[in-house]
Design a protein around this motif. Structure first.
Motif, PDB file in Angstrom:
ATOM      1  N   ILE A   4      13.574   9.780   0.430  1.00 42.40           N
ATOM      2  CA  ILE A   4      12.308  10.056  -0.238  1.00 42.40           C
ATOM      3  C   ILE A   4      11.845   8.756  -0.892  1.00 42.40           C
ATOM      4  CG2 ILE A   4      11.176  11.334  -2.092  1.00 42.40           C
ATOM      5  CD1 ILE A   4      13.161  13.597  -1.569  1.00 42.40           C
ATOM      6  N   LYS A   5      10.671   8.295  -0.482  1.00 40.20           N
ATOM      7  CA  LYS A   5      10.149   7.023  -0.976  1.00 40.20           C
ATOM      8  C   LYS A   5       9.030   7.267  -1.981  1.00 40.20           C
ATOM      9  CE  LYS A   5      11.135   4.720   3.438  1.00 40.20           C
ATOM     10  NZ  LYS A   5      10.542   3.935   4.549  1.00 40.20           N
ATOM     11  N   LEU A   6       9.204   6.744  -3.178  1.00 39.08           N
ATOM     12  CA  LEU A   6       8.200   6.876  -4.227  1.00 39.08           C
ATOM     13  C   LEU A   6       7.572   5.512  -4.505  1.00 39.08           C
ATOM     14  CD1 LEU A   6      10.112   9.123  -6.815  1.00 39.08           C
ATOM     15  CD2 LEU A   6       8.634   9.860  -4.926  1.00 39.08           C
ATOM     16  N   SER A   7       6.301   5.524  -4.855  1.00 38.21           N
ATOM     17  CA  SER A   7       5.676   4.275  -5.288  1.00 38.21           C
ATOM     18  C   SER A   7       6.456   3.747  -6.491  1.00 38.21           C
ATOM     19  CB  SER A   7       4.211   4.512  -5.658  1.00 38.21           C
ATOM     20  OG  SER A   7       4.130   5.398  -6.772  1.00 38.21           O
TER      21      SER A   7
ATOM     22  N   PRO B 121       9.427  19.904  -2.025  1.00 42.53           N
ATOM     23  CA  PRO B 121       8.425  19.631  -0.995  1.00 42.53           C
ATOM     24  C   PRO B 121       8.991  18.918   0.221  1.00 42.53           C
ATOM     25  CG  PRO B 121       8.071  18.252  -2.932  1.00 42.53           C
ATOM     26  CD  PRO B 121       9.075  19.288  -3.315  1.00 42.53           C
ATOM     27  N   ALA B 122       9.970  18.026  -0.006  1.00 42.01           N
ATOM     28  CA  ALA B 122      10.592  17.335   1.122  1.00 42.01           C
ATOM     29  C   ALA B 122      11.373  18.317   1.983  1.00 42.01           C
ATOM     30  CB  ALA B 122      11.520  16.226   0.618  1.00 42.01           C
TER      31      ALA B 122
ATOM     32  N   GLU C 252       9.941  22.967   8.089  1.00 44.23           N
ATOM     33  CA  GLU C 252       8.823  23.169   9.009  1.00 44.23           C
ATOM     34  C   GLU C 252       9.054  22.400  10.309  1.00 44.23           C
ATOM     35  OE1 GLU C 252       6.243  25.048   9.094  1.00 44.23           O
ATOM     36  OE2 GLU C 252       6.330  25.947   7.103  1.00 44.23           O
ATOM     37  N   MET C 253       9.591  21.188  10.188  1.00 48.31           N
ATOM     38  CA  MET C 253       9.898  20.392  11.376  1.00 48.31           C
ATOM     39  C   MET C 253      10.946  21.084  12.228  1.00 48.31           C
ATOM     40  SD  MET C 253      10.030  16.625   9.582  1.00 48.31           S
ATOM     41  CE  MET C 253      10.858  15.880  10.985  1.00 48.31           C
ATOM     42  N   ILE C 254      11.985  21.626  11.577  1.00 50.26           N
ATOM     43  CA  ILE C 254      13.048  22.316  12.306  1.00 50.26           C
ATOM     44  C   ILE C 254      12.506  23.579  12.963  1.00 50.26           C
ATOM     45  CG2 ILE C 254      15.227  23.568  12.042  1.00 50.26           C
ATOM     46  CD1 ILE C 254      15.957  21.613   9.813  1.00 50.26           C
ATOM     47  N   LYS C 255      11.689  24.318  12.223  1.00 55.79           N
ATOM     48  CA  LYS C 255      11.159  25.588  12.724  1.00 55.79           C
ATOM     49  C   LYS C 255      10.270  25.388  13.938  1.00 55.79           C
ATOM     50  CE  LYS C 255       8.655  29.694  11.090  1.00 55.79           C
ATOM     51  NZ  LYS C 255       7.984  30.320   9.912  1.00 55.79           N
ATOM     52  N   THR C 256       9.519  24.292  13.974  1.00 53.05           N
ATOM     53  CA  THR C 256       8.578  24.046  15.071  1.00 53.05           C
ATOM     54  C   THR C 256       9.087  22.967  16.022  1.00 53.05           C
ATOM     55  OG1 THR C 256       7.347  22.429  13.732  1.00 53.05           O
ATOM     56  CG2 THR C 256       6.628  24.729  13.641  1.00 53.05           C
TER      57      THR C 256
ATOM     58  N   ASN D 173       0.827  -1.207   0.000  1.00 56.09           N
ATOM     59  CA  ASN D 173       0.000   0.000   0.000  1.00 56.09           C
ATOM     60  C   ASN D 173       0.865   1.264   0.000  1.00 56.09           C
ATOM     61  OD1 ASN D 173      -2.507  -1.474   0.211  1.00 56.09           O
ATOM     62  ND2 ASN D 173      -2.000  -1.852   2.365  1.00 56.09           N
ATOM     63  N   ALA D 174       1.864   1.268  -0.862  1.00 60.58           N
ATOM     64  CA  ALA D 174       2.807   2.388  -0.910  1.00 60.58           C
ATOM     65  C   ALA D 174       2.114   3.684  -1.315  1.00 60.58           C
ATOM     66  CB  ALA D 174       3.932   2.069  -1.888  1.00 60.58           C
ATOM     67  N   LEU D 175       2.488   4.752  -0.614  1.00 64.83           N
ATOM     68  CA  LEU D 175       1.985   6.075  -0.969  1.00 64.83           C
ATOM     69  C   LEU D 175       2.746   6.586  -2.197  1.00 64.83           C
ATOM     70  CD1 LEU D 175       1.846   7.654   2.602  1.00 64.83           C
ATOM     71  CD2 LEU D 175      -0.097   6.908   1.222  1.00 64.83           C
ATOM     72  N   PRO D 176       2.147   7.500  -2.962  1.00 66.29           N
ATOM     73  CA  PRO D 176       2.869   8.060  -4.121  1.00 66.29           C
ATOM     74  C   PRO D 176       4.173   8.733  -3.715  1.00 66.29           C
ATOM     75  CG  PRO D 176       0.540   8.613  -4.221  1.00 66.29           C
ATOM     76  CD  PRO D 176       0.769   8.012  -2.870  1.00 66.29           C
ATOM     77  N   PHE D 177       4.152   9.364  -2.521  1.00 61.66           N
ATOM     78  CA  PHE D 177       5.329  10.113  -2.056  1.00 61.66           C
ATOM     79  C   PHE D 177       5.363  10.004  -0.533  1.00 61.66           C
ATOM     80  CE2 PHE D 177       7.769  13.635  -0.590  1.00 61.66           C
ATOM     81  CZ  PHE D 177       8.576  14.095  -1.621  1.00 61.66           C
ATOM     82  N   ASP D 178       6.503   9.576   0.001  1.00 57.53           N
ATOM     83  CA  ASP D 178       6.665   9.484   1.457  1.00 57.53           C
ATOM     84  C   ASP D 178       8.104   9.846   1.796  1.00 57.53           C
ATOM     85  OD1 ASP D 178       5.964   9.127   4.066  1.00 57.53           O
ATOM     86  OD2 ASP D 178       5.640   6.959   3.924  1.00 57.53           O
ATOM     87  N   MET D 179       8.378  10.013   3.086  1.00 53.86           N
ATOM     88  CA  MET D 179       9.709  10.486   3.473  1.00 53.86           C
ATOM     89  C   MET D 179      10.110   9.904   4.826  1.00 53.86           C
ATOM     90  SD  MET D 179      10.905  14.468   3.744  1.00 53.86           S
ATOM     91  CE  MET D 179       9.953  14.793   5.233  1.00 53.86           C
TER      92      MET D 179
END
Length: 287
Positions: free
Chosen positions: A182-185, A212-213, A219-223, A167-173
Motif C-alpha cells: 500500500i503506497k501512501l503519499s 479498502p485495499a 474484487e480482483m479475485i472474484k472477477t 505525482n504520487a497519489l494519496p493512496f495506491d496499491m
C-alpha cells in the motif's frame, strides 16, 4: 522448468505427441510433512514395453525434477524402481514449486529404437546421451507452506510504504509481489506513522487503509475469469485463498461468493469498523 517438445531431437513418449504410439507414461506423488521435512511417495508406470526393458536393464530410470523460484532450489530425485520415496528439507522450498516427471537415459544409447515408435520412424535409430529425456508426464505444481508462517495473519500480508514519486497519489496499491504494498503519499504516510504509534487507534488504520485495499483485492479475485489475473505465485494470494476456504468460499467458484466483498473483507480481518468506532468513542471520552 518449462516443458517444450521442440527441445527433443529424438522420439519422446509424452502426452503431447505421438512419437511413441499405443503407450503412455504416468507418474504420481503423495506428499506429507514433518516439522522439518517434506516426504514424497512416488509411483511411476509406463505401458511401453521397450522403455520398461531399458529400465529393467538399468539403462533408464524414473525421475522427478523439483524447481522453486522463490528459494532457487533445484534437484532431481531418481530411481530404477516404480515405487520409491524421497525427502527434502522443509526450508529448501517455499511457495510455488514446479515438478516435472521423466524417464531419463542412465547411459549413452547409440542405437535407440523401439517397436512402439511411430511408423514415421521406421528404419531409423537415434543417439541418446546419458540424461536425455525418453518419456515425460504433465507438469504439476506443489505449494510449500511453512509450518509457522508470519504471513498467516491477514494484516501481515500488507506493507504500508511511502510513495516518493513527484505525482504520487494519496493512496495506491501494488499486488505483484509476495506482499500487497500500500503506497501512501509522503504527507499521508507521515500521518500514518504518527497514528500508528497509538495502539488504541490501530483498528482505525485497518479500517482506513487495509479494508479498502482488501476489498479491491477480493474484487480482483472474484472477477479473475474476466481479466488477466494470475497471482498463484504470490504468497498473499495463498493466505487469502486459505482464509476464504475456511469461510466456505472457493476462489475458483463464483457461486460461493454469497457475501459481498465488503462483508468478506470484514470477516477476514475481524470487523475493524466496530472496533474503530469504539476506539474513537473512547478517545473522545478521554479528551
Amino acid at each position: 522448468m518449462q516443458i517444450n517438445y521442440r527441445q527433443y531431437p529424438h522420439p519422446v513418449l509424452s502426452y503431447f505427441a505421438d512419437d511413441v504410439i499405443d503407450s503412455d507414461f504416468q507418474a504420481s506423488l503423495r506428499s506429507s510433512k514433518t516439522q522439518n521435512t517434506y516426504i514424497f511417495e512416488a509411483y511411476c508406470v509406463t505401458s511401453c514395453d521397450g522403455v520398461n526393458q531399458l529400465i529393467a536393464e538399468k539403462k533408464a530410470y524414473f525421475a522427478f525434477h523439483f524447481e522453486c523460484s522463490t528459494t532457487r532450489f533445484r534437484k532431481v530425485f531418481a530411481s530404477f524402481e516404480t515405487d520409491f520415496t524421497f525427502q527434502l528439507p522443509a526450508d529448501s522450498i517455499d511457495g510455488k514449486v514446479q515438478i516435472c516427471s521423466f524417464i531419463l537415459a542412465a547411459e549413452n544409447i547409440y542405437n535407440y529404437s523401439l517397436p512402439e515408435f511411430h511408423p514415421d520412424y521406421e528404419g531409423h535409430s537415434f543417439i541418446i546421451k546419458k540424461g536425455d529425456v525418453l518419456a515425460i508426464d504433465a507438469e504439476r505444481t506443489f505449494f510449500a507452506e511453512k509450518e509457522i508462517d508470519p504471513l498467516k495473519r491477514i494484516p501481515s500480508i500488507f506493507s504500508v510504504q511511502p510513495n516518493r514519486s513527484e505525482n504520487a497519489l494519496p493512496f495506491d496499491m501494488d499486488s505483484s509481489g509476495h506482499k500487497i504494498i500500500i503506497k501512501l503519499s509522503e504527507e499521508n504516510f507521515d500521518h500514518y506513522k504518527t497514528i500508528s504509534l497509538n495502539q488504541n487507534l490501530q483498528p482505525l488504520l485497518s479500517s482506513l487503509i487495509i479494508m479498502p485495499a482488501l476489498v479491491s483485492i477480493l474484487e480482483m479475485i472474484k472477477t479473475a475469469e474476466d481479466q488477466d489475473f494470475d497471482p498463484e505465485e504470490c504468497r498473499w494470494y495463498q493466505v487469502i485463498k486459505s482464509r476464504l476456504k475456511e469461510l466456505g468460499v472457493d476462489v475458483e467458484n463464483r457461486n460461493t461468493f454469497s457475501d459481498s466483498t465488503i462483508v468478506l473483507a470484514q470477516k477476514l480481518i475481524g470487523d475493524p469498523l466496530n472496533i474503530s468506532l469504539l476506539a474513537l468513542v473512547n478517545f473522545e471520552d478521554e479528551d
